[in-house]
Scaffold this motif. Sequence first.
Motif, short mmCIF file in Angstrom:
data_model
loop_
_atom_site.label_atom_id
_atom_site.label_comp_id
_atom_site.label_asym_id
_atom_site.label_seq_id
_atom_site.Cartn_x
_atom_site.Cartn_y
_atom_site.Cartn_z
N ILE A 180 10.81 -1.27 29.98
CA ILE A 180 10.02 -0.14 30.70
C ILE A 180 8.66 -0.06 29.92
O ILE A 180 8.37 -0.52 28.86
CB ILE A 180 10.57 1.17 30.08
N PRO A 186 11.20 8.30 32.41
CA PRO A 186 12.30 8.30 33.08
C PRO A 186 12.11 9.55 34.06
O PRO A 186 11.70 10.44 33.79
CB PRO A 186 13.65 8.45 32.03
N TYR A 190 17.48 11.81 36.48
CA TYR A 190 18.29 10.99 35.58
C TYR A 190 18.43 11.54 34.27
O TYR A 190 19.65 11.43 33.79
CB TYR A 190 17.85 9.61 35.77
N THR A 191 17.51 11.93 33.81
CA THR A 191 17.85 12.36 32.16
C THR A 191 18.12 13.84 32.13
O THR A 191 18.86 14.27 31.22
CB THR A 191 16.17 12.42 31.63
N ILE A 220 13.58 4.92 37.47
CA ILE A 220 15.03 5.28 37.59
C ILE A 220 15.89 4.41 37.36
O ILE A 220 15.79 3.36 38.09
CB ILE A 220 15.01 6.39 39.04
#
Length: 236
Positions: A180, A186, A190-191, A220
């Motif tokens: 990353i 993120p 997703y988190t 993602i």
Amino acid sequence: VWESRQKGIFASIHKIRTKSLNSKTGDMVGLYVMPIDFSPSDAIKLKMDNLTCGDCLLRPSKGGPCYVNTPWLKGAWLSVKGQMTRWIKGYFKKPIRFGVWGDPAFVPLSILRKLAKKHKKHTGYTHQWLNVNSDYSEILMASIDNLLADKMGITPIELKRKANKLGYRTFRVVNEGQEIDTDEMPCPNYTHGTQCVDCGLCDGNKKSKFKPSQKKNIVIMIHGPQNKVKSYQKAV
């Protein structure tokens, strides 16, 4: 809301009053870019989905693992097929998502700007950022994927930085353990399970309520139906 007989495509708006059941995005108004003369499914069968998707390496006619399940698009296509182009009055009661199917960068930027003003929040993505005027970065995120990076002989992060230099913020799909960049964050879906309708970070470089520190590039994990995930992982 727009069509080009020369290009053989049109753009239409859906889910203004009815509810979208997309579990990731939430209930949003959607912009579709579709062929004039045949349905999206037929476009794929005829290997004509380049009309709406350009040279995107994910498009199904090239065996790509596109995340969109195209059969259900026929209903949307039939609902507006043959209609005259007309503008929508008033404002949207919910955010707009540019690019449910088809690349929104094939639609004139002036149209996207007018539509974006119909609600304070929108999301939008383009795989055509290398081929269109970089002014589209105002509205759209540059979609970054491993397939294009491999084709260009560079790393995904190098491809992402190339888009950044053109003025785009980026939305990048990554695999488990993939590196990353320092200015990437993120996706909140997703988190934290946050839906796009409540987030709105993927709104290009337009001015918004977000602080500069929050306007990062988004990553993602590969997501969607398992058959699509497996196809993408196999391709890369």
